[in-house]
Design an enzyme around this catalytic site. Sequence first.
Site, short mmCIF file in Angstrom:
data_model
loop_
_atom_site.label_atom_id
_atom_site.label_comp_id
_atom_site.label_asym_id
_atom_site.label_seq_id
_atom_site.Cartn_x
_atom_site.Cartn_y
_atom_site.Cartn_z
N GLU B 60 4.35 17.51 2.87
CA GLU B 60 3.62 18.37 3.55
C GLU B 60 4.09 19.59 4.21
OE1 GLU B 60 3.27 15.13 3.08
OE2 GLU B 60 1.35 14.83 2.31
N HIS B 129 -6.23 7.17 6.35
CA HIS B 129 -6.82 7.75 5.55
C HIS B 129 -8.23 8.34 6.08
CE1 HIS B 129 -3.58 6.91 2.65
NE2 HIS B 129 -4.27 7.90 1.85
#
Lengths: 327, 326
Positions: B60, B129
């Site tokens: 990321e 999440h």
Amino acid sequence: MSRGVTKLEQPTRLSRETLVSFLEEMLLIRRFEEKVEERFRAGDLSGFLHVALGQEAVAVGVCRTLESDDVIASTHRAHHHCLAKGMTPNALMAELYGKLEGCSRGYGGSMHLYDLATGNLGANAVVGGGLPGIVGAALSFQLRGEPRIAVAFFGDGATNTGAFHESLNLAQLWSVPAVFVCENNHYAESTPSHQHMPITDLSRRAEAFGMHCVVVDGQDIEAVYLAATEATAHARAGNGPVFLVANTYRLTGHYVGDPQVYRPKGELRELRETQDPIPRLRELLGVDEESWSALEADVKATVEASVEFAKSGTDPRPEDALLNVYA
Amino acid sequence: MPETTYREAVRDCLAAAMRQDPDVFLMGEDIAEMGGSMGVTHGLLEEFGKERVRNTPISEAAIAGAGVGAAIQGMRPVVEIMYQDFITLSMEQIVLQAAKHRYMSGGQVSVPLTVRTQGGAGWSPGAQHAEQLEAWLCHVPGLKVVYPSTPEDASGLLWSSIYDDNTVVFFEHRTLYPIKANVPEALSPIELGKARVHREGSDVTIVAIGRLVHVALQVAEQATEEGISVEVLDPRTLLPLDEDAIINSVMKTNRCVVTHEAVTRMGFGAEIAALVQEKAFDYLDAPIERVGSKFTPIPFAPVMEQYVIPHEEDVMAAVKRTVARI
């Protein structure tokens, strides 16, 4: 070109003219940095300053192989890279004095030096923080079919960051035209290599990504220049990125004012006597006392002029702080 | 105007930008053959090829940072962070690099990067999440933050985000992807920083973002039956914020409820409440109400998850508390 580690032990000699110009540039950086230390101690300069005494050959040797539209990203220790890539001493000193005439208009300071006109994408105060951006810059050159390359400077300490590993992996995966120049000065701030890395040969880190590596003595400018020539040509030719390890020495503290209590006794004195790239090149060239004095006088005049330029610069208005937040 | 889902609206906008502009390209995890974990980029690989629809490693920091570097060179990359929870892994590149290059360079550098990300609770993925982290990004000078709640807003705001010369973090909500609305066939840009009043009313203003816009609209409908007239306002762009639209609405209704799915504490709603009391204190007939998630990570077990996140009844109760006061 095959992948692997190239050891450059017996470089071809460059012309005397070229080497003299290297010497001039390195001496300018040295005297500039010493002036920065002096002005900081005199109370002229604010903030957090990191000078690169001893690492001049890496900056000059690499940047002299670059084209003007190639780009670099630097670190918290950036003055040598900036000057070598073409920033004027005036613009740099004015930035250190926080003036509008500074390279970053007084918004950046020593750790955030930018000069887009000379391909300088910025010094970066986050260790490893500039590497992902260099992958992106190199990707843009690749996508646009431009024959440019992007170069990241960073230290041995940065090779422990996630950003380093993610960036090298992505750069090699996409075969972008980037050169990762590791100035291995053997200290991550105050922490010696053996306390922050389980290996001694940094090239192994890049080999893990299948990246071409070049290892060079960073105190030998001729060797650095030749190694960088190979590295930049490799990247520019579309053969993928290169990891260039320049083994060097920081002949001063991490920051100006660092008491360096972490250094073994006598280490700094010994390094200064044996690992200073400037006397080494002077000796190689056999520069006599008269020529040396003339060179010193030239350099001194340039550095003094930069201080005068900076001191007579324009202070930002406090409310200028509200500008430049958004494009 | 064809009926388009929120998912298709995002995809169509990406495709439109890529068709007209070679500087626009995509990077992200699983976005090529798989079409993205939410299917948003489905089909784009076939049309634009792997050079412009770039699958990345699970990195990321490098995804965001490569976007920063390409953007500084004048490209307009759109990077996808698969779940907004994982934006934490790119925060250094977004907060310390993308948001600050322009400032630290004294105005030399522009970073026209768009960071798309999505998330949200309601489907029991557990604590890593399902977060809503928009407030984190809204705290950073130099960033813009956009959070569309409808297909037409997703399309028009994404276009403006791609063509903004600053870094924009663009939040999508997972549970909104299937919702449908009429979206103009010719892409119609929506200016960043302009709120949308979804429904006019006179008794209370609900300032809602993301999924909660739809909840607020349902609440408004029910409230009508009880004689309460609710105005629903979606800022759409959280940074910069359309302060005038919010203040004007509250000056009219004299009451304000703020709602979002993120935890209430230190959430985006806290800033709205502060804004309203600063600029419309004398117009308020009731304390400002905030409705968000309880201050826990998002739990797994559905009964616990549903307990933590805000629902219609929570918003309705807040509305009623405000109108109970004269």
